[in-house]
Structure formats: structure tokens, C-alpha cells
Motif scaffolding. Sequence first.
Motif, PDB file in Angstrom:
ATOM      1  N   ALA A 156      -7.806   1.151 -13.946  1.00 43.39           N
ATOM      2  CA  ALA A 156      -7.205   2.290 -13.711  1.00 43.39           C
ATOM      3  C   ALA A 156      -7.896   3.746 -13.956  1.00 43.39           C
ATOM      4  CB  ALA A 156      -5.854   2.494 -13.880  1.00 43.39           C
ATOM      5  N   ASP A 157      -9.032   3.417 -14.705  1.00 36.74           N
ATOM      6  CA  ASP A 157      -9.549   4.620 -15.499  1.00 36.74           C
ATOM      7  C   ASP A 157     -10.828   5.165 -14.637  1.00 36.74           C
ATOM      8  OD1 ASP A 157      -7.939   4.258 -17.855  1.00 36.74           O
ATOM      9  OD2 ASP A 157      -9.383   3.034 -18.834  1.00 36.74           O
ATOM     10  N   PHE A 158     -11.171   4.391 -13.411  1.00 37.93           N
ATOM     11  CA  PHE A 158     -12.304   4.754 -12.658  1.00 37.93           C
ATOM     12  C   PHE A 158     -12.098   3.925 -11.267  1.00 37.93           C
ATOM     13  CE2 PHE A 158     -13.746   1.693 -15.803  1.00 37.93           C
ATOM     14  CZ  PHE A 158     -13.988   0.624 -15.016  1.00 37.93           C
ATOM     15  N   ARG A 214      -7.564   1.973 -20.544  1.00 39.08           N
ATOM     16  CA  ARG A 214      -7.627   2.438 -21.700  1.00 39.08           C
ATOM     17  C   ARG A 214      -6.730   3.905 -22.064  1.00 39.08           C
ATOM     18  NH1 ARG A 214     -13.891   1.839 -23.438  1.00 39.08           N
ATOM     19  NH2 ARG A 214     -14.223  -0.380 -23.387  1.00 39.08           N
ATOM     20  N   VAL A 215      -6.625   4.494 -21.131  1.00 36.71           N
ATOM     21  CA  VAL A 215      -5.885   5.846 -21.092  1.00 36.71           C
ATOM     22  C   VAL A 215      -4.370   5.426 -21.263  1.00 36.71           C
ATOM     23  CG1 VAL A 215      -5.116   7.949 -19.673  1.00 36.71           C
ATOM     24  CG2 VAL A 215      -7.403   7.023 -19.675  1.00 36.71           C
ATOM     25  N   ALA A 216      -3.839   4.628 -20.476  1.00 36.07           N
ATOM     26  CA  ALA A 216      -2.564   4.013 -20.613  1.00 36.07           C
ATOM     27  C   ALA A 216      -2.117   3.507 -22.172  1.00 36.07           C
ATOM     28  CB  ALA A 216      -2.161   3.032 -19.794  1.00 36.07           C
ATOM     29  N   PRO A 246       4.323  -1.812 -20.796  1.00 40.53           N
ATOM     30  CA  PRO A 246       4.789  -2.281 -19.369  1.00 40.53           C
ATOM     31  C   PRO A 246       6.598  -2.161 -19.545  1.00 40.53           C
ATOM     32  CG  PRO A 246       3.512  -3.672 -20.353  1.00 40.53           C
ATOM     33  CD  PRO A 246       3.753  -2.851 -21.374  1.00 40.53           C
ATOM     34  N   GLU A 247       7.304  -2.168 -20.525  1.00 38.13           N
ATOM     35  CA  GLU A 247       8.744  -2.019 -20.444  1.00 38.13           C
ATOM     36  C   GLU A 247       9.176  -0.619 -20.049  1.00 38.13           C
ATOM     37  OE1 GLU A 247       6.975  -3.259 -23.007  1.00 38.13           O
ATOM     38  OE2 GLU A 247       7.836  -5.390 -22.831  1.00 38.13           O
ATOM     39  N   ASN A 248       8.233   0.408 -20.402  1.00 44.06           N
ATOM     40  CA  ASN A 248       8.588   1.830 -19.974  1.00 44.06           C
ATOM     41  C   ASN A 248       8.220   2.103 -18.481  1.00 44.06           C
ATOM     42  OD1 ASN A 248       9.329   4.467 -19.697  1.00 44.06           O
ATOM     43  ND2 ASN A 248       8.434   5.065 -21.684  1.00 44.06           N
ATOM     44  N   VAL A 249       8.842   1.558 -17.661  1.00 42.88           N
ATOM     45  CA  VAL A 249       8.423   1.506 -15.974  1.00 42.88           C
ATOM     46  C   VAL A 249       8.435   2.849 -15.632  1.00 42.88           C
ATOM     47  CG1 VAL A 249       9.000   0.688 -13.867  1.00 42.88           C
ATOM     48  CG2 VAL A 249       9.304  -0.790 -15.876  1.00 42.88           C
ATOM     49  N   ALA A 273       3.280   8.412 -14.726  1.00 45.79           N
ATOM     50  CA  ALA A 273       1.814   8.682 -15.103  1.00 45.79           C
ATOM     51  C   ALA A 273       0.834   8.201 -13.978  1.00 45.79           C
ATOM     52  CB  ALA A 273       1.535   7.926 -16.323  1.00 45.79           C
ATOM     53  N   VAL A 274       1.312   7.570 -13.098  1.00 40.98           N
ATOM     54  CA  VAL A 274       0.352   6.891 -12.013  1.00 40.98           C
ATOM     55  C   VAL A 274       0.359   7.993 -10.796  1.00 40.98           C
ATOM     56  CG1 VAL A 274       0.370   5.319 -10.007  1.00 40.98           C
ATOM     57  CG2 VAL A 274       0.497   4.482 -12.493  1.00 40.98           C
TER      58      VAL A 274
END
Length: 485
Positions: free
Chosen positions: A370-372, A464-466, A473-476, A482-483
Motif C-alpha cells: 500500500a506504499d506505492f 511500512r507507513v502503517a 490490525p485490531e484497530n480497524v 488512514a486508507v
Amino acid sequence: MEQEVLSDSLGGMSLVGMSNMHVFRLHMVTWNVATAEPPEDVISLLKLHSPKTPDLYVIGLQEVRAAPLKFVTDLAFDDSWSHLFMNTLAPLGYVKVSSIRMQGLLLLFFCRLEHVPFVRDIQVSYTRTGMFGYWGNKGGVSMRLSFYGHMLCFLNCHLAAHMNYASQRVDEFEYILDNQTFNSKDTPNIRDHKVVFWFGDLNFRIADHGMHFLRSCINSQRFNLLWPKDQLTMMKRQAASLQEFEEGPLDFQPTYKFDLHSDNYDSSGKKRKPAWTDRILWRLKPEDSSTQDEGKDDEAGGSEKAQNQASAAGEEDENYPLKVKQDLYTSNMEYGVSDHKPVVGIFQLELRKMHNTPLVHVSAEGDWSADFDAMATYTILQPFPSSAWDWIGLYKVGFKSTMDYITYTWVKDDQVSLNDELVQVYVSKDEIPVFGGECILCYFSSHLQCIVGISEPFKVQESRVAIEEGLVPENVIELDQAVSS
């Protein structure tokens, strides 16, 4: 599981037709669920502990709850029965390729992932017969498709109820056969397909016999004494349309009508007689059907064209035969959510594949995260009617259905280069899951209404940003924000 067999004793066949045949296992279910919610599991119904793994599952339900608000919700998000079957079969490598619903009638088609690119030209149809054709509580839903080039049709029906309506049930069935059509030059009608499976709550009863004799035969398992008075068996002697269909022996107790959550037949004041209302039949296209069509065209002055078509059809049938063998025909008594017991039919389809190569080769290029932005490539391997509405979907390994994608990209809109062999398309980084995982790409043809190419599995790397921002993952909720930002 698909098996390969040598077919060296098919008398009269050409050398092409004598090459290897393949055997595919088809597991069929019909069940009138009487508006009930699903049971906790369907492991026994699908025989998931059997050492012989099916290639295809076809499930026909009747009387799925269709209250107005629930029906609208189900159309948007799938009904609880579909979810149960998808959640059960997806972890085992099956994909819901297609489905059709008309009020309480539901037809689901699942197949193993390896076969998905060879299930093509999917079309569905429906016919209402309730309330003089205006209401869909009774009628039929059908699905036709090409399986390795062989045209199959599945027809799930719920016909008129009550003892005295046997002739009306036949009329409704023939009306459905005559009125359901498909957008196809070669197979516009149900009977045009190589194999037709007809199943559902056909509602035929056991005539004449009194309750005491019925129960005596059932308790002693002398089912054969009831066969002569089974209305479907009786109507077969009169209706040519029924004589075309085969059925295995009814060596199981009648599947209607039971007290809920019980193996006891109806103990209410009505005390309905037990009956084999729930059936699975099949029809192989007659070998001389092309010849019959030829005669009709000849009378109309089109003999040369008809002879050419008949010759081509005959050659195809000779070189690409299809055989059907039933291995099991039974009911499952352990389910009690409905006043009907489900019926299971397991078949072997022995055929020679007309297609061994998918229409499209699709693959993921380079690293994905998801970084590029990421790149996918596809190559058309065989000509087919592609469209600007075709798309490539990103799926998690173990996805449930064709529409269970993470994201998709149009094959034309994001095209960056094109030559005779390779096409490249971008997938936006904003659409790629930040926590990664095992994924595949699928090319979906809008014209054929199916997936025609599947990539090898590949790993999407965790963003990597995440990681740097401490997203877990628990913090849906935080992940979704963020997405979308």
C-alpha cells in the motif's frame, strides 16, 4: 476431485474422441427450507468428511424467507443461507461463481478454484408460476453455463402444492421449459443443453394409499411398494416431457412432511401424508436431436444449412462426449429446521475437455504494498469478446465469490502500454490492503459474466507507513480512516 481416465473402448469414436477423458464430481442439494434460518453447520449436508472431493456444488433452495424488507436486504448483501454455504466452502477452495434468486427460490453454483476459468458463458433466467404468473413464490430459476466447453443447465423449481394438482405441476414444468430462453444461437432453450439437471420441491405426492399403509412401508423400508403410486412416476407415463428425464431409485424415506426438529411425520391436525416432494432428475440431450432439427429446417427449405449444422453437432458430440453417472441419491435426516428433509444427489460427469487453456493469463508484476502503485499484466491467450467493461480484481486467497474482491481496475481505463502480447495496468496504492496478505488477481469478462484468468498467488507486503504510524490490525477504525484519507 477431477480424475483422468483412458477412454479406449468408446466404440465408433474418432481417434480425437478416444483420447483421455476426465471425470468430475458434482454434488447437488435440494431443500425446501420453509423460511427457516440456517442450521449451525452444513458439514453433513455437503459431506465434507468424504474422501471423494467434489469439483462442483450446485445448491437449490426453496422457500428462503422473502419478507419485503429482508428480501431487499438479501439482494444487496446476500442472504443468510448463501453466507453459510460460502463461509463453509471458501476455506476448502471453492468459489461461488454465480447465483440467482426469485423470491424464495435460490440457486447457487460453487466450483473449485482451479476450474473457475473454465466455467464460462454464464446466464440465468427465471419464470413465475404463482398467482397466474404474476407472483414468484412458485416457478423456476435456471442457470446455464459452459463447463470445459460442455453446455450444462440447472433448473431449480418449486411447483404447485397439494395432492390434486399433479397435472398442474406438469403444466407448470412445461411452461417453464418453453418460456425460459438464453441469449445464445446454439443453446437458446433449456432442452438445447447437453445435460439438464431438474430439481427442487416438485411437490408430487403419493396417491391412493392410506396413512397406515404408507407408514408401514416407510417403517419397514419397503419403499418400492410406494413407487407405483408416486405421482411423478405416474405422470411420466403420460407426459413426453417427463419421459426425457432420468432419476435414481427412491431408496430413501419420503422427505415431507415432518414436525420441526424431529424425524416424526406431521402430527398436526392436518396429518399430511408423507411424500417424495423433493427430487433431482437429469436429462442428456438425445443423440438424434440434431437430426430432428434438420428435418424441420429441411421442410422449411433450409436443408443444406441444417445438414451442415447437424453434421457439425454430430462431430462435436462424437469427439467430445459427455456421460452422467449417479453415485448417490438420498436424503439427510439430521436436519430439522424445516418440515422438509434435504435431498442430495452426487454425480460423475465424464467428459473430454474442449478447453485446456484459460482465455487470459494474468500476473502481478514486482512488489505489491500500500506504499506505492502496483502493476498487473495480462495476455489474451485465445480470442474472446473482450470489453471496456472487463476488469481485473484483487482477491484474498480463499475468497468466497466473484464479487468478493478487495479492489479492481478496468482493463482499459488504466492501461499504460499495449502491444500484441502484453498489457499493463496500474492498481492504485490507496486500494491495496495496508496489512498485506496472500492474494491473487482475476480477470473478469463482462460479456461472459465470469472469471477467465487467474494469477498465481502472490504476497502483498505490509505497508511500512502503517507500521511506522503504529497501525495494528485490531484497530480497524483507525485503519479505515488512514486508507480513506
